[in-house]
Scaffold this motif. Structure first.
Motif, PDB file in Angstrom:
ATOM      1  N   SER A 166       0.836  -1.199   0.000  1.00  0.00           N
ATOM      2  CA  SER A 166       0.000   0.000   0.000  1.00  0.00           C
ATOM      3  C   SER A 166       0.868   1.244   0.000  1.00  0.00           C
ATOM      4  O   SER A 166       1.938   1.278   0.624  1.00  0.00           O
ATOM      5  N   PHE A 167       0.383   2.249  -0.725  1.00  0.00           N
ATOM      6  CA  PHE A 167       1.081   3.528  -0.817  1.00  0.00           C
ATOM      7  C   PHE A 167       0.088   4.632  -0.470  1.00  0.00           C
ATOM      8  O   PHE A 167      -0.875   4.866  -1.190  1.00  0.00           O
ATOM      9  N   THR A 168       0.323   5.279   0.635  1.00  0.00           N
ATOM     10  CA  THR A 168      -0.483   6.434   1.019  1.00  0.00           C
ATOM     11  C   THR A 168       0.462   7.546   1.426  1.00  0.00           C
ATOM     12  O   THR A 168       1.557   7.299   1.935  1.00  0.00           O
ATOM     13  N   LEU A 190      -2.413  -6.460  -6.438  1.00  0.00           N
ATOM     14  CA  LEU A 190      -3.173  -6.333  -5.199  1.00  0.00           C
ATOM     15  C   LEU A 190      -2.650  -5.197  -4.324  1.00  0.00           C
ATOM     16  O   LEU A 190      -2.594  -5.306  -3.100  1.00  0.00           O
ATOM     17  N   CYS A 191      -2.263  -4.116  -4.965  1.00  0.00           N
ATOM     18  CA  CYS A 191      -1.739  -2.957  -4.243  1.00  0.00           C
ATOM     19  C   CYS A 191      -2.812  -1.867  -4.161  1.00  0.00           C
ATOM     20  O   CYS A 191      -3.703  -1.795  -5.010  1.00  0.00           O
ATOM     21  N   THR A 192      -2.706  -1.017  -3.156  1.00  0.00           N
ATOM     22  CA  THR A 192      -3.663   0.068  -2.964  1.00  0.00           C
ATOM     23  C   THR A 192      -2.944   1.402  -2.928  1.00  0.00           C
ATOM     24  O   THR A 192      -1.787   1.498  -2.490  1.00  0.00           O
ATOM     25  N   TYR A 193      -3.647   2.452  -3.386  1.00  0.00           N
ATOM     26  CA  TYR A 193      -3.042   3.774  -3.499  1.00  0.00           C
ATOM     27  C   TYR A 193      -4.041   4.837  -3.073  1.00  0.00           C
ATOM     28  O   TYR A 193      -5.227   4.720  -3.297  1.00  0.00           O
ATOM     29  N   ARG A 194      -3.525   5.871  -2.483  1.00  0.00           N
ATOM     30  CA  ARG A 194      -4.351   6.996  -2.066  1.00  0.00           C
ATOM     31  C   ARG A 194      -3.594   8.297  -2.387  1.00  0.00           C
ATOM     32  O   ARG A 194      -2.385   8.402  -2.173  1.00  0.00           O
ATOM     33  N   PHE A 214      -7.623   1.939  -6.254  1.00  0.00           N
ATOM     34  CA  PHE A 214      -7.324   3.345  -6.035  1.00  0.00           C
ATOM     35  C   PHE A 214      -8.457   3.961  -5.217  1.00  0.00           C
ATOM     36  O   PHE A 214      -9.624   3.843  -5.591  1.00  0.00           O
ATOM     37  N   TYR A 215      -8.112   4.594  -4.114  1.00  0.00           N
ATOM     38  CA  TYR A 215      -9.128   5.207  -3.266  1.00  0.00           C
ATOM     39  C   TYR A 215      -9.833   6.351  -3.989  1.00  0.00           C
ATOM     40  O   TYR A 215      -9.274   6.960  -4.921  1.00  0.00           O
TER      41      TYR A 215
END
Length: 321
Positions: A166-168, A190-194, A214-215
């Motif tokens: 995850s990258f925030t 399966l990665c998430t980003y904000r 992506f949020y």
């Protein structure tokens, strides 16, 4: 009955060390270690394997630590080609010892998976990993943040694979791969980003984004002038404010973005008026495959022209979903 001379030979011991090491590399590490009882010549050969798979999640941690100390004591100066390390939990001292072993033996391909209740900060792998002078491939699973990537600017990393990361950021934008100037292959799964997320790579040739999230309100920009192969699969854009791609050298693309039906129809209706007179940025793309649901609207010709204008190219519409 007397044995013939050739039957008396120990054929297993007569194998060259290179072949023995290859055999051991095909075994789980626990069984490879157990070959030390075969004979004196096999006693410590396992410690010279070029590929090590250290899966601490499958063993009692006390046994694993004892085994690893023995590995360090017996390990020769033979370089490491590949090392995989899987551990359930966070043990900084153990992780640093494993990384120090990898870096000091010139590891080329490294895979780290630390399973815990929470994602592990990438800074957990510093400062040992950032001192590597030989690392070419790095695979990470269950990490968060970008501190490690920013510290790898001097590493000759060409392949990077991130899973469940995850990258925030509280900053206005984040470009975690900007300093990896030698990077050629990047896979994010399966990665998430904000926030405002940017992917830039002057030498990037292959980019694969799978099952991304992506949020809402996120902005995405990908600038990769040399990317020839691009995959976007099983991705949920959410309420992405903007998604900008710059691939002037793109040759092959496989795009499957999961959009809600209302959004799908909205995009198909809105795009023709937006790009009708815009020149295609994909001047080198050879084949365009569009996969649509049976209930989807036909692809507007202006969209097809946007992707394929410029030379002899093919367009295939697949309506099998």
């Amino acid at each position: 009955m007397e044995l013939r001379e050739e039957d008396e030979k120990d054929r297993l011991n007569d194998l060259p060390d290179s072949l023995k090491l290859h055999i051991l590399s095909l075994m789980p590490i626990k069984f490879a270690v157990q070959t030390c009882v075969l004979s004196r010549r096999w006693k410590s050969i396992w410690a010279s394997m070029a590929d090590l798979d250290l899966d601490a999640s499958c063993h009692n941690i006390f046994w694993f630590k004892k085994f690893f100390r023995k590995l360090l004591a017996c390990r020769s100066d033979v370089p490491l080609n590949k090392l995989s390390f899987h551990y359930r939990g966070l043990d900084k001292a153990l992780t640093d010892s494993v990384l120090d072993c990898a870096v000091s033996h010139g590891v080329k391909h490294l895979s780290i998976k630390l399973s815990s209740n929470r994602s592990t900060p990438m800074s957990f792998l510093n400062p040992v990993l950032s001192s590597s002078q030989s690392l070419m491939t790095l695979q990470l699973a269950h990490f968060k943040g970008a501190a490690l990537l920013e510290s790898l600017s001097r590493v000759t990393l060409t392949n990077l694979y991130l899973f469940v990361c995850s990258f925030t950021t509280a900053e206005s934008s984040i470009d975690p791969f900007a300093r990896l100037v030698s990077l050629k292959n990047l896979k994010l799964s399966l990665c998430t980003y904000r926030g405002f997320f940017k992917i830039s790579g002057p030498k990037l040739d292959s980019l694969i984004l799978q099952a991304m999230y992506f949020y809402d309100g996120s902005k995405v920009e990908i600038v990769a002038p040399n990317v020839s192969y691009f995959v976007l699969q099983d991705t949920c854009p959410g309420e992405v404010e903007s998604f900008v791609l710059d691939f002037p050298a793109l040759e092959t693309a496989d795009v499957d973005a999961r959009l809600a039906r209302s959004k799908e129809e909205e995009v198909l209706l809105a795009v023709p008026s937006i790009i009708e007179h815009v020149p295609s940025p994909f001047c080198r793309i050879g084949t365009l495959n569009v996969e649509l649901k049976k209930s989807s609207l036909p692809t507007p010709q202006s969209v097809v022209n946007y992707f394929l204008s410029g030379s002899d190219k093919e367009y295939e519409r697949i309506a099998s979903i």
